[in-house]
Design a protein around this motif. Sequence first.
Motif, mmCIF file in Angstrom:
data_model
loop_
_atom_site.group_PDB
_atom_site.id
_atom_site.type_symbol
_atom_site.label_atom_id
_atom_site.label_comp_id
_atom_site.label_asym_id
_atom_site.label_seq_id
_atom_site.Cartn_x
_atom_site.Cartn_y
_atom_site.Cartn_z
ATOM 1 N N THR A 177 0.822 -1.202 0.000
ATOM 2 C CA THR A 177 0.000 0.000 0.000
ATOM 3 C C THR A 177 0.863 1.262 0.000
ATOM 4 N N LEU A 178 1.925 1.250 0.824
ATOM 5 C CA LEU A 178 2.817 2.400 0.879
ATOM 6 C C LEU A 178 3.535 2.592 -0.453
ATOM 7 N N ALA A 179 3.966 1.491 -1.068
ATOM 8 C CA ALA A 179 4.630 1.599 -2.373
ATOM 9 C C ALA A 179 3.681 2.190 -3.410
ATOM 10 N N ARG A 180 2.429 1.777 -3.374
ATOM 11 C CA ARG A 180 1.444 2.314 -4.306
ATOM 12 C C ARG A 180 1.240 3.810 -4.064
ATOM 13 N N ALA A 181 1.168 4.205 -2.787
ATOM 14 C CA ALA A 181 0.972 5.619 -2.469
ATOM 15 C C ALA A 181 2.154 6.458 -2.951
ATOM 16 N N LEU A 182 3.371 5.961 -2.738
ATOM 17 C CA LEU A 182 4.552 6.692 -3.193
ATOM 18 C C LEU A 182 4.608 6.764 -4.714
ATOM 19 N N GLU A 183 4.179 5.688 -5.365
ATOM 20 C CA GLU A 183 4.163 5.689 -6.830
ATOM 21 C C GLU A 183 3.164 6.711 -7.360
ATOM 22 N N ILE A 184 1.994 6.774 -6.718
ATOM 23 C CA ILE A 184 0.985 7.740 -7.142
ATOM 24 C C ILE A 184 1.480 9.156 -6.906
ATOM 25 N N GLU A 185 2.121 9.377 -5.757
ATOM 26 C CA GLU A 185 2.646 10.713 -5.468
ATOM 27 C C GLU A 185 3.701 11.114 -6.489
ATOM 28 N N ALA A 186 4.614 10.171 -6.810
ATOM 29 C CA ALA A 186 5.655 10.476 -7.794
ATOM 30 C C ALA A 186 5.048 10.752 -9.163
ATOM 31 N N ALA A 187 4.043 9.931 -9.541
ATOM 32 C CA ALA A 187 3.404 10.134 -10.841
ATOM 33 C C ALA A 187 2.658 11.460 -10.889
ATOM 34 N N THR A 188 2.017 11.819 -9.776
ATOM 35 C CA THR A 188 1.286 13.088 -9.733
ATOM 36 C C THR A 188 2.221 14.275 -9.870
ATOM 37 N N ARG A 189 3.348 14.231 -9.169
ATOM 38 C CA ARG A 189 4.309 15.332 -9.265
ATOM 39 C C ARG A 189 4.891 15.421 -10.674
ATOM 40 N N GLU A 190 5.164 14.271 -11.280
ATOM 41 C CA GLU A 190 5.708 14.286 -12.635
ATOM 42 C C GLU A 190 4.678 14.833 -13.613
ATOM 43 N N ARG A 191 3.411 14.458 -13.412
ATOM 44 C CA ARG A 191 2.354 14.971 -14.289
ATOM 45 C C ARG A 191 2.211 16.478 -14.142
ATOM 46 N N GLU A 254 13.226 -8.109 -0.818
ATOM 47 C CA GLU A 254 13.428 -6.681 -1.036
ATOM 48 C C GLU A 254 12.273 -5.840 -0.546
ATOM 49 N N GLY A 255 11.176 -6.506 -0.159
ATOM 50 C CA GLY A 255 10.021 -5.758 0.274
ATOM 51 C C GLY A 255 9.393 -5.010 -0.880
ATOM 52 N N ALA A 256 8.716 -3.923 -0.571
ATOM 53 C CA ALA A 256 8.090 -3.111 -1.603
ATOM 54 C C ALA A 256 9.128 -2.166 -2.194
ATOM 55 N N VAL A 257 9.091 -2.017 -3.510
ATOM 56 C CA VAL A 257 10.100 -1.215 -4.203
ATOM 57 C C VAL A 257 9.409 -0.181 -5.072
ATOM 58 N N VAL A 258 9.864 1.042 -5.000
ATOM 59 C CA VAL A 258 9.392 2.102 -5.882
ATOM 60 C C VAL A 258 10.593 2.674 -6.607
ATOM 61 N N ARG A 259 10.534 2.726 -7.941
ATOM 62 C CA ARG A 259 11.648 3.230 -8.735
ATOM 63 C C ARG A 259 11.218 4.504 -9.461
ATOM 64 N N MET A 260 12.071 5.486 -9.429
ATOM 65 C CA MET A 260 11.829 6.723 -10.168
ATOM 66 C C MET A 260 13.107 7.082 -10.899
ATOM 67 N N VAL A 261 13.000 7.324 -12.204
ATOM 68 C CA VAL A 261 14.169 7.683 -13.007
ATOM 69 C C VAL A 261 14.264 9.190 -13.075
ATOM 70 N N GLU A 262 15.433 9.710 -12.779
ATOM 71 C CA GLU A 262 15.638 11.149 -12.749
ATOM 72 C C GLU A 262 16.717 11.541 -13.746
#
Length: 413
Positions: A177-191, A254-262
């Motif tokens: 759930t936390l990984a999904r929330a972080l992914e949504i936050e990252a996607a929202t900021r990128e959008r 590895e648990g939950a993983v969130v990747r963001m390319v910068e």
Amino acid sequence: MARRERVMRMSVELPLWRALAGYRVLTMLYAIGFFATAYSGFARPWPAVAYYAVLFVWTLATLPKVTNAASCTKRFLAADLTVALTGILLTPFTDAHERVMDGGPTLPSIWTAGSVLAFAIKGGWRWAAVASTLVAVANLVERGTPARDTVHNVILVWVASIAIGYVVEVARASERTLARALEIEAATRERERLARDIHDSVLQVLAMVQRRGAVIGGEAADLGRLAGEQEVALRTLVSGGLVPVSRVSEDATEGAVVRMVEEPEGADPDRPVDLRALLAPYAGSLVNLAEPGAPVLLAPLAARELAAAVGAALDNVREHVGERARAWILVEDEPDEVIVTVRDEGPGIPDGRLAEAEGEGRLGVALSIRGRLRDLGGTAELISVPGQGTEVELKAPKNTVGTTARGKAADHE
């Protein structure tokens, strides 16, 4: 241009695996030490010696197997539980009958609980229930009768292992759930970042083509109409957007993983930038720039975003007040923040107009101005009095480099 991948891992299991590895070693030493002190009381000690030799080698040799969930395979769990069950069933043939009936410890003693806990951490409470049930059956067979001490120990291991297995399952669900929330936050900021860039370039051009086409008329009017339609469609896409599916690690270790390319910010992303140099191109015959005599230093990303917000405010002046409208930019360098004020001489903004524009998908103020300052940890205030123009006050703290630079400790380049 080189790309950098930031990986954030979240796992509550790794500490549990480390604790389990230590528990197995300590309980193995405890079982051997207890046997050494009670050696004379064993009826047939040599089978017990052979078992403890196997237990010693097995525990140390399999330590890498209990460091993470990937290494702890089903085959290993089955073999490990077999070692524990064998020791329990071997106890009546090695220890004195009186001590067995009095509730004496089995050969593996509390080492057995480590084997059951491995099932719990690996597979959750259902696996723990199966393993602890097999241990319970072996203990009942070893005693021959369901004595009070045996039942007490069996229930204790059963409840503890099932509880830990359930906690592990809940923790895994929380990590996803936390990984999904972080992914949504990252996607929202990128959008939002893309929306700002699009608004500052493509949408402005389309709006200009629409206005000029309507003025020229003829075929240019048709071209302007098409540009207007594309502007509306693009605004709708930008204001809606899509959120990608969260990527969660397939490896339970590895648990939950969130990747963001910068993308890197430049050759030296930490070197301060003089904001005055970025605002200077905006000055002209219609725009008056008032700035301090000393450099106004900000982190590169903060300086660029603040300058872009000023540019968006000036675009609004030209679009809503007129191409020949005058504007004034005031830069104030405070100890903890930088304040940039953009003022025009237009008719002002009617009450409720900004909310109405945002509902129509016109996000120039919401994203290009307020969104930029929000991402920097600052604020953007619009003060408008009908007939007296509009004033946009932008405040950016000096101790920020922007949201895209946070979490450097988790970066893996």
